[in-house]
Design a protein around this motif. Structure first.
Motif, PDB file in Angstrom:
ATOM      1  N   LEU A  38       0.291  -1.040  -0.083  1.00  0.00           N
ATOM      2  CA  LEU A  38       0.502   0.412   0.034  1.00  0.00           C
ATOM      3  C   LEU A  38       0.793   0.856   0.123  1.00  0.00           C
ATOM      4  CD1 LEU A  38      -2.643  -0.783   2.598  1.00  0.00           C
ATOM      5  CD2 LEU A  38      -2.996  -0.833   0.631  1.00  0.00           C
ATOM      6  N   VAL A  39       0.034   2.027  -1.359  1.00  0.00           N
ATOM      7  CA  VAL A  39       1.617   3.671  -1.017  1.00  0.00           C
ATOM      8  C   VAL A  39       0.481   4.584  -1.426  1.00  0.00           C
ATOM      9  CG1 VAL A  39       3.476   4.426  -2.044  1.00  0.00           C
ATOM     10  CG2 VAL A  39       3.828   2.160  -2.058  1.00  0.00           C
ATOM     11  N   PRO A  40       0.488   5.475  -0.449  1.00  0.00           N
ATOM     12  CA  PRO A  40      -0.825   6.160  -0.559  1.00  0.00           C
ATOM     13  C   PRO A  40      -0.485   7.960  -1.282  1.00  0.00           C
ATOM     14  CG  PRO A  40      -0.226   5.331   1.344  1.00  0.00           C
ATOM     15  CD  PRO A  40       0.191   4.579   0.928  1.00  0.00           C
ATOM     16  N   GLY A  41      -1.351   7.376  -2.406  1.00  0.00           N
ATOM     17  CA  GLY A  41      -0.327   8.763  -2.928  1.00  0.00           C
ATOM     18  C   GLY A  41      -0.387   8.006  -4.929  1.00  0.00           C
ATOM     19  N   ALA A  42      -0.171   7.237  -4.682  1.00  0.00           N
ATOM     20  CA  ALA A  42       0.874   6.605  -6.210  1.00  0.00           C
ATOM     21  C   ALA A  42       0.183   6.659  -7.263  1.00  0.00           C
ATOM     22  CB  ALA A  42       1.110   5.209  -5.867  1.00  0.00           C
ATOM     23  N   GLY A  43      -1.567   6.025  -6.936  1.00  0.00           N
ATOM     24  CA  GLY A  43      -2.849   6.378  -8.297  1.00  0.00           C
ATOM     25  C   GLY A  43      -3.375   7.638  -8.519  1.00  0.00           C
ATOM     26  N   GLU A  44      -3.757   7.885  -9.313  1.00  0.00           N
ATOM     27  CA  GLU A  44      -4.627   9.064 -10.168  1.00  0.00           C
ATOM     28  C   GLU A  44      -5.751   8.570  -9.932  1.00  0.00           C
ATOM     29  OE1 GLU A  44      -5.828  11.587 -11.489  1.00  0.00           O
ATOM     30  OE2 GLU A  44      -3.435  11.484 -12.325  1.00  0.00           O
TER      31      GLU A  44
END
Length: 597
Positions: free
Chosen positions: A454-460
């Motif tokens: 989980l990487v918050p802020g990675a996806g559009e």
């Protein structure tokens, strides 16, 4: 004789007038009867029509007076406090700006000027509409924020999964596949499906959000790379010897023997091209829509095991053992650009989705950020163990794998980075990294299986449903596939600068005339030789024909003489002007004249 009963009936009707039958329309009266009544009816009708016209004129006048007073618009008799369309902030309009205005050509290119102005108006309208509808996009990208004096890189994945909701927390999981690893990973364009390729022959397709296994096979030979094609129905596997195409059920569709010893693959979705880099140093392109090889380029740089694509212009970037990165297009047999990036061999290359920045890692344990527009380095970072795998997310987060540790960095090209944004340790050495589109998830393939981080802020957060819709149905996928095939871009249009295709070719008139002569095989502007027409009644005798030929020749000669005389007069005038200037300069006295004897 009539009976007495009949007589009584007749007598009862005597003196009474019969009524005419009732009608739905007035009966036409005979001429000469009731003329006075007809005239009166016509007068009443004319007066009623005049009264109606006066009423309509009054109402329209009242509306005009109420609708606009002193040049200001009114609504329901009141003044509009906010006249005109709503103002759009300048920064929001610039967010959707795609290109600068095209320079209109000089001269009498009326149709071209009209086309350019109409296209600019349409693009401005689309830009304003997109800026207005931007308010309707509710989702926003959120990043991980720690407490005071707390580094976000120290927060573990378990803590993040416990803090978020159940749906987001289920996206962090581990697949223990230690028997056939290490694994290469690839997500589909919509981000719904995942394909895993183990080094020892294990290949699996998963709908990773629902944890549903689509297919699982063992190809019984080593697997170098896996890649989804245009949809989740097909994927390519680079095996030990040849390139294979499988469907989502694990059925082998094609074995392409022209593509041998393939190490890395990249798929160009808008061109339907599968680019492969082999151990023999060949860069090959396969058109998956027709199943034919487009081109095969011998790079003459040895083994090719570092490869990525530029999503902006579909240029392939290759990393080499001598520290150079080369840029390739299927239209040329030579490299478009050669960049010396590292002192040692290049280990990994990645490019962001805007095609502006390129990040490379090398054997010299350095991580460098380049601006592709100028081909100059922006930042350089030193990593103690070096980065073996790199991947960039849709929002600009960079993930770098050093051994069994995965580190994620923020804003590596705008400001100097001193510490990672997130960090996570996996059981064994990392072999593949890939950010999931439209999700805050990073897929890590390693020697012990697969890990979803989980990487918050990675996806559009806001996706284009017409381009890649994660929630599309089977019918929508079929319609999208047909449309994508119809709009397929030809490989001849791949260039380093894609904006060149919209520019006007301002070739000189001589060059265009020469090209036209070569295409037609003759000069269309050349003056044809005069051939006299045949005249009847003895007027086309040999002497008459020659006389007409000489007359036309004399007229042409007169024009030539006139032009030569004009040029001579012009040259004479210029010569006289030069002489006058020389005499003026010679008449002026110089300060050095006092030294003359």
């Amino acid at each position: 004789m009539a009976s007495p009963g009949e007589a009584t009936v007749k007598d009862s009707h005597v003196g009474k007038k019969k009524k005419p039958p009732a009608r739905y329309w007035p009966e036409q009266q005979k001429e000469g009867k009731d003329d006075n009544k007809v005239g009166k009816n016509e007068e009443h009708a004319e007066q009623a029509v005049e009264q109606e016209e006066q009423k309509t004129q009054k109402t329209t006048k009242r509306k005009q007076e109420g609708g606009e007073r002193d040049g200001k618009k009114f609504i329901s008799g009141k003044m509009d406090p906010f006249p005109g369309p709503a103002r759009i902030p300048e920064d929001r309009i610039n967010k959707f700006k795609r290109k600068d205005k095209t320079k209109k050509p000089r001269g009498s290119h009326y149709k071209l000027k009209d086309m350019i102005s109409r296209s600019e108006k349409a693009s401005e309208m689309a830009q304003k509409q997109a800026a207005r509808f931007d308010l309707l996009l509710p989702e926003d990208a959120g990043f991980l924020e720690g407490d005071e004096d707390e580094d976000t890189c120290t927060i573990s994945q378990e803590d993040i999964a416990d803090a978020v909701d159940i749906t987001a927390g289920s996206k962090y999981f581990n697949l223990k596949l230690s028997q056939f690893g290490p694994y290469r990973v690839d997500y589909s364009k919509t981000g719904r499906h995942l394909v895993l390729g183990g080094r020892r022959g294990h290949v699996a397709c998963i709908d990773w959000q629902s944890k549903q296994l689509m297919c699982e096979i063992n190809v019984m030979e080593s697997v170098n790379d896996v890649k989804w094609l245009h949809s989740e129905a097909m994927y390519a596997v680079a095996q030990k010897k040849w390139l294979y195409i499988y469907d989502s059920n694990g059925i082998e569709l094609h074995c392409i023997r022209k593509f041998n010893d393939v190490l890395r693959m990249q798929f160009l979705p808008y061109h339907f091209l599968l680019a492969t880099a082999s151990a023999t140093g060949f860069l090959q392109y396969l058109d998956v829509s027709v199943g034919k090889e487009v081109t095969a380029i011998c790079t003459k740089t040895g083994r090719l095991d570092v490869m990525c694509q530029n999503p902006h212009n579909a240029i392939i970037h290759l990393g080499h053992h001598n520290g150079t990165v080369t840029l390739w297009s299927p239209n040329q047999k030579e490299a478009l650009v050669k960049m010396l990036c590292h002192q040692g061999g290049v280990r990994s290359v990645t490019v962001d989705k805007t095609g502006t920045y390129m990040v490379t890692s090398g054997m010299d344990k350095k991580l460098k950020v380049y601006d592709i527009r100028t081909f100059k380095p922006l930042k350089s970072y030193f990593l103690p163990a070096g980065a073996s795998c790199l991947s960039l997310s849709q929002r600009g987060l960079l993930s770098a794998a050093t051994g069994d540790i995965v580190q994620v960095y923020r804003d590596v090209w705008s400001s100097p980075v001193t510490k990672p944004y997130m960090a996570h340790r996996v059981p064994r050495t990392v072999w593949g990294l890939h950010f999931c589109p439209f999700e805050d998830v990073l897929g890590v393939g390693h020697g012990d299986g697969f890990t979803s981080m989980l990487v918050p802020g990675a996806g559009e957060p806001n996706f284009d449903g017409l381009d890649a819709n994660p929630f599309r149905s089977a019918k929508q996928r079929q319609e999208w596939e047909v449309k994508a095939l119809l709009e397929k871009i030809q490989p001849e249009l791949i260039s380093l600068n894609p904006t060149e295709l919209g520019q006007v070719d301002r070739a000189s008139f001589a060059q265009r005339h020469q090209d036209r002569v070569q295409a037609l095989g003759f000069d269309p502007l050349a003056k044809e030789k005069f051939i006299p027409k045949y005249k009847t009644k003895g007027r086309s005798s040999a002497g008459g024909v020659e006389r007409r030929k000489k007359q036309v020749a004399y007229e042409d000669q007169r024009d030539v003489i006139k032009k030569t005389v004009e040029t001579k007069m012009k040259m004479e005038k210029e010569r006289k002007q030069k002489e006058q200037k020389a005499t003026v300069f010679s008449s002026q006295r110089s300060a050095l004249d006092r030294f003359k004897k």
